[in-house]
Scaffold this motif. Structure first.
Motif: not given
Lengths: 181, 349
Positions: B246-254, B296-302, B311-323
Motif C-alpha cells: 500500500d506504499a505511497d513512497y518506496l525506499i530502495v536500499s540494500y 507506476d503506483k508510488v508517488k516518489k522513490v528514494m 545505486m541511485v543511478e540504477d534506481v533512476r534507470l528503472a524508474v525512467n522518469g515516471k516519478v
C-alpha cells in the motif's frame, strides 16, 4: 511493559572484559530467542586504551547494530562514562563502576546505578571479574532476563581452558545482582 | 552445526564456504575482513584436502584463484575495498575466461586508503565491472550474518551454474558484528566439468585463456558471454519487499543500510506515512523490472545507501522518469541513524 529494545553500550579500559560482557549478554539473548546483535568498536576510537561494544537486544529484527542513541550504558571507567553519558536517551539505564570512577555522572535523566564493581571483584579475589559483576547488576536492574538465564550462558562465552573458573564467575554475577536494590 | 551459534559475519562466510565444498582459499589480509582468512587458516590447514595460502599480494592471490578455478575446484578469495581494486585486473581475466569463483568484498570507507569503517561506495566497482572490458559479476548483497553464510553457499552454486565469478558485497559492520546464525550443509549439485584444465590424461586438450587477437573473433566471444548474462538477468534477480503493497513512497536500499531503513519505515508508519522498502539482494542483476512496476503506483522513490549516490543511478534507470527519485546517503564510513533516515522519509511527503 513495552516492546523490548535494549540499545546497550558497554565501555571501559582494554582488559576489563567489556567485549566478553557484551558477548555474555548476546548469548543470553540468543538462548532466550531474542533478536540480538553484537559489534565491537574496531576503529580509531579503540586506540588509547578504551574499548567498547554495542549490543542490541530486541523483540523486532535488529536494525542498525551500531548504537548511536543508547538506552543502556555500562561504564567501567571514567572516560567511558564521560564520553557516552552525553548521548544517553531520556529514561535510560546507566550503571557505572563507582570503585574507580571518582565523579558522579552528570547525566540524571533516568535510572542511575552506582556499582562498586571493581571492589566486589577484588573481594572475590580477582579484578578480572569486574565485567561479570556488572553483567549481574545489569540483568537485575533491567529485568530483561532472569539471573539464571544469564548464568546458563556463561559456559558458552568462557573458553574451555578457563572452565574451572565458572563457579567464581557465577558468584560474581550473583554478587553484582545482589548489589542492585 | 545445525543449531544457532553467535558468529561474526566474516567467520560465518568462512564456515559457509567450507560447508559448500570450498577447501581452497588464497588471500592477503586487510581490515575489516581479516577474521575471514584467519578463520579459514585455522580450519583449512587441519583438513586433508584444505589449501590456505596467504599470498605476497592481492595481485598474486587473485591470479592463484584464476589458476585454481581453472581446475574446476571451488575457490574463494576475500579482501576489502583497496585490496579489491588491486584484484580487478585478475577478476576481469577470470570473468573473460568464464571461470567460477567467489570473491568477498567487505567494503570500507573510501576512496583511497580511506578507513576501516562500513561503507557501500564500491557499488560501481562491483556492479559495473570494476576491471577493464565488457564483463559482469553476479553480486550478492547480504544484510545479516545469516545471509553472509547463506549467500556464500548460494554464490558457489551460481558461480558453477553460470561459470561466472560471484561477488559477496558486505561491509565493515556485517563483517565485524556477531548475530545468531544457523549453518546447514547444503546439497551440492554435480556440474559439468568437461572444460577444466586438470591434466589432459585420457582426453583432448582444454584451453582456458582470455586473449583473442582477432577483433571479430573476440567480439563473437563477448556476445556469447553476454547471451549468458541475459539468462542470468532473466533467472537470478533476487529482492525482498517490506510493506510495499500500500506504499505511497518506496525506499530502495540494500545490505546493512536496508536494516536501518526498515526501522525508520516502522517509525514512519507509526506517523501514518505509507512507505515501503524494496531491498535488492542481487545488486547485479539489479531488480529493475519490479522497481519499474512500483514506479507506476508510488508517488516518489528514494534510494538510501552508504555512498555519494551510486545505486541511485540504477534506481533512476528503472524508474525512467515516471516519478521523482530522491537520494539520501552517508559515506566514508559513516552510518546514518534510523532517526536521520526517518527525517528524510518525512521530507518526501
Amino acid at each position: 511493559m513495552g516492546k523490548l529494545n535494549e540499545k546497550i553500550i558497554v565501555a571501559g579500559f582494554g582488559g576489563q572484559g567489556v567485549l566478553l560482557l557484551g558477548k555474555l549478554l548476546s548469548y543470553t539473548a540468543m538462548y532466550s530467542d531474542k533478536n540480538v546483535s553484537w559489534i565491537p568498536s574496531y576503529g580509531p576510537e579503540m586506540r588509547g586504551g578504551t574499548a567498547n561494544c554495542n549490543v542490541v537486544i530486541s523483540d523486532e529484527p535488529v536494525g542498525s547494530p551500531i548504537v548511536t542513541e543508547p538506552n543502556v550504558l555500562i561504564a567501567l571507567n571514567r572516560p567511558s562514562l564521560e564520553k557516552f553519558e552525553q548521548i544517553l536517551e531520556e529514561g535510560s539505564l546507566l550503571i557505572y563502576n563507582s570503585s574507580i570512577i571518582e565523579v558522579e555522572p552528570k547525566w540524571n535523566n533516568g535510572k542511575v546505578i552506582s556499582l562498586a564493581a571493581s571492589d566486589i571483584a577484588n573481594e572475590l579475589g580477582n579484578p578480572r571479574l569486574t565485567n561479570m559483576v556488572a553483567a549481574g547488576a545489569y540483568v537485575k536492574a533491567s529485568g530483561v532476563f532472569t539471573i539464571q538465564e544469564l548464568i546458563d550462558a556463561v559456559p558458552h562465552v568462557i573458553s574451555k581452558r578457563f572452565h574451572n573458573l565458572i563457579p567464581l564467575n557465577i558468584e560474581a554475577i550473583e554478587k553484582g545482582a545482589a548489589a542492585v536494590s | 552445526m545445525t543449531e544457532k551459534v553467535m558468529m561474526k559475519g566474516n567467520e560465518a562466510i568462512g564456515e559457509a564456504a567450507i560447508l559448500a565444498g570450498c577447501l581452497t582459499y588464497f588471500g592477503y589480509p586487510i581490515t575489516p575482513q581479516s577474521e575471514l582468512p584467519a578463520y579459514l587458516a585455522r580450519r583449512l590447514l587441519k583438513m586433508e584436502n584444505g589449501i590456505f595460502l596467504q599470498a605476497e599480494s592481492e595481485v598474486a592471490a587473485i591470479n592463484m584463484v584464476y589458476g585454481a578455478a581453472g581446475t574446476g575446484k571451488r575457490v574463494m578469495t576475500s579482501s576489502s575495498s583497496p585490496g579489491i581494486s588491486l584484484k580487478t585486473e585478475g577478476i576481469s581475466y577470470i570473468a573473460s575466461s568464464q571461470l567460477p569463483c567467489v570473491i568477498v568484498n567487505i567494503v570500507r570507507g573510501g576512496p583511497g586508503l580511506g578507513n576501516i569503517a562500513p561503507a557501500q561506495s564500491d557499488y560501481f566497482q562491483a556492479t559495473k565491472g570494476g576491471g577493464h572490458g565488457d564483463y559482469r559479476l553476479i553480486v550478492l548483497a547480504p544484510a545479516s550474518v545469516q545471509e553472509m553464510a547463506d549467500f556464500t553457499m548460494l554464490g558457489f552454486d551460481l558461480a558453477d551454474e553460470y561459470r561466472n565469478p560471484v561477488m559477496i558485497m558486505g561491509d565493515g559492520a556485517l563483517g565485524q558484528m556477531m548475530e545468531p546464525v544457523v549453518l546447514k550443509k547444503p546439497e551440492i549439485k554435480k556440474y559439468n566439468h568437461d572444460w577444466v584444465t586438470d591434466g589432459a590424461k585420457g582426453r583432448g586438450q582444454n584451453l582456458i585463456c582470455s586473449i583473442y587477437l582477432d577483433p571479430a573473433e573476440m567480439e563473437k566471444y563477448v556476445h556469447e558471454i553476454y547471451a549468458k548474462y541475459k539468462i542470468i538477468e532473466e533467472n537470478e534477480v533476487r529482492y525482498e519487499e517490506y510493506l510495499c503493497d500500500d506504499a505511497d513512497y518506496l525506499i530502495v536500499s540494500y545490505g546493512i543500510t536496508s536494516r536501518i531503513v526498515r526501522t525508520s519505515i516502522d517509525l514512519a508508519r507509526k506517523k501514518g506515512i505509507k512507505v515501503g522498502l524494496l531491498r535488492p539482494i542481487t545488486v547485479w542483476p539489479f531488480p529493475t523490472k519490479v522497481i519499474s512496476e512500483y514506479a507506476d503506483k508510488v508517488k516518489k522513490v528514494m534510494a538510501v545507501e552508504l555512498s555519494m549516490g551510486q545505486m541511485v543511478e540504477d534506481v533512476r534507470l528503472a524508474v525512467n522518469g515516471k516519478v521523482p527519485v530522491e537520494f539520501f546517503g552517508r559515506t566514508a564510513g559513516v552510518l546514518p541513524s534510523c532517526n536521520e533516515v526517518l527525517a528524510e522519509i518525512e521530507k518526501l511527503v
